[in-house]
Design a protein around this motif. Sequence first.
Motif, short mmCIF file in Angstrom:
data_model
loop_
_atom_site.label_atom_id
_atom_site.label_comp_id
_atom_site.label_asym_id
_atom_site.label_seq_id
_atom_site.Cartn_x
_atom_site.Cartn_y
_atom_site.Cartn_z
N PHE A 1 5.20 -1.63 54.57
CA PHE A 1 4.42 -0.87 53.59
C PHE A 1 3.22 -1.71 53.18
N ASP A 2 2.03 -1.14 53.28
CA ASP A 2 0.85 -1.86 52.79
C ASP A 2 0.38 -1.23 51.49
N GLU A 3 0.73 -1.85 50.40
CA GLU A 3 0.36 -1.34 49.07
C GLU A 3 0.57 0.17 48.97
N PRO A 4 1.80 0.61 49.09
CA PRO A 4 2.05 2.05 49.19
C PRO A 4 1.69 2.83 47.93
N LYS B 1 -2.69 -10.46 53.62
CA LYS B 1 -1.43 -9.71 53.59
C LYS B 1 -1.50 -8.51 54.53
N THR B 2 -2.58 -7.75 54.37
CA THR B 2 -2.74 -6.59 55.25
C THR B 2 -2.83 -7.02 56.70
N THR B 3 -3.57 -8.08 56.94
CA THR B 3 -3.75 -8.55 58.31
C THR B 3 -2.40 -8.92 58.93
MG LIG Z 1 -4.57 -5.43 51.84
#
Ligand SMILES: [Mg+2]
Lengths: 265, 228
Positions: free
Chosen positions: A182-185, A42-44
């Motif tokens: 947003f990455d896991e804000p 997901k982050t990638t």
């Molecule tokens: Mg991540």
Amino acid sequence: MAFLEVKNIVKNFGETKVLRGVSFEMEQGEVFSVLGSSGNGKTTLLRCLNFLETADEGEITVGGKRIFPPEKGKAKEGNPCTFGMVFQNFNLFPQYNALQNVTLAMNIKSQNEIKATPCKGAERRRRLKEAYAQNEETAKELLARVGLENKMKNYPCELSGGQQQRVAIARALALSPDILCFDEPTSALDPELTGEVLKVIKQLRDEGRTMIIVTHEIEFAKNVSDKIIFMADGVIEEMGAPEDIFEHAKSEKTQNFFAKTEVEQ
Amino acid sequence: MEHFQEILMELCEGFGNTVLLFAVTLLCALPLGLLFAFGSMSKFKPLQWFMKVLIWVIRGTPLMLQILLVSFLPQYVFQVPTKQLASALNLSINATMFFFVAVAFVINYACYFSEIYRAGIETIPVGQYEAGKVLGLTKNQVFTKIVFMQVVRRILPPMSNEIITLVKDTSLAQILGVIDLLNAAKHAVNEYVILTPFLYAAIFYLIFNGLLTLLLGWVEKKLSYYKV
Ligand SMILES: [Mg+2]
Ligand SMILES: Nc1ncnc2c1ncn2[C@@H]1O[C@H](COP(=O)(O)OP(=O)(O)OP(=O)(O)O)[C@@H](O)[C@H]1O
């Protein structure tokens, strides 16, 4: 043609295949949430959209303009800023106060623009000053919108996690990106502070912002998103409206994931 | 208090050279050290190795040896007698000796500083670079507008140590006959056959370092308005 078109993004880190062909389309004003268990890329995916990683394959088009792969010749330096990014751990600049965190990129952009014009000397300085004043106004409005009108002069170390994340959101909005990621804000926040950040994101949705949100807050994702993307093993396992994904998931992996998170919650 | 005036005059003259060497070294080695640090972190391997070896050699050998080497190099390697070099540079012999000392000091301290810079730069979280990048800043802008101030903040304590050491190291200049503070004191001790010039010199060093410590402490405090 959709506003954002992501086609077949592939990303490997050496032997590790992290994204194995991710494709989706998105319209302006839509909000997508990306769910999936840890290590599923997901982050990638967000990092590829923001050019923090260079995808190995695939194509990204925004508003009919191809932004990845970049056209030959011009590339690399500087990010086109079609996307904005809010990080899990804020990454505010500690030596600048809230206001300066927001104005920094705007001021640099103004410098670049004014340098590109032929004006020189006093005239240039006057225009810079004008631009800086304008940027400061914009920044103040943005900080007010995230509820921080009283914290403009505070440094990040003087702010709570939730306040820092709201500054980070204002900072990401400063260059008015087409799409905000947003990455896991809220993952780095104490539970009692997540609410204020989620409220801001909801408010942005109501203003019609296009957003992609990676999150573990299932309830929030359900409420705020037009579509849910469920990722598993580097591909989009299932994608659809929240009620379809949460109530009638087709894929077994998706069902298992939600069954597990329900038990946890 | 015999000859107090004369001794003081001589010491002041020596102190002038000490301060000059200190200032020249600091002004040149601080930026040069940053360049060395970039070199030792360069993605271009030959440059990186060259810098690493240079830093290893310079930090691993006595500064006095380096001063001697610099002073002998023109004569022994390039067959340029020091006198000829002095007239080519339009300097007196004394000034040429000072020049040699300064070159050795600058290179030596640039190497020490570069390691401090490198350590400082490497502690800056990658998130700072990424946040700058997604805001459209170029690599240079990320360094100058975001990273550099944080590095300065972090390295100020070890830098301060090194700067205080530099004050004391300047006394090595006398190996080439430069009349620095300590050398002037030594001359006075021999000339007037009393030990007090050493005491005066010590007081000079202490006051100089005391002021520096205050100044650096003040800067540190100024910068501590934020946490890194
Ligand atoms: Mg991540
Ligand atoms: N720079 C990198 N080098 C090597 N492997 C990496 C790198 N970045 C990520 N990975 C690997 O890629 C995989 C996916 O990572 P990613 O951070 O995208 O997962 P994620 O879905 O965001 O997980 P989480 O929910 O824990 O944040 C992981 O197995 C990770 O180890």
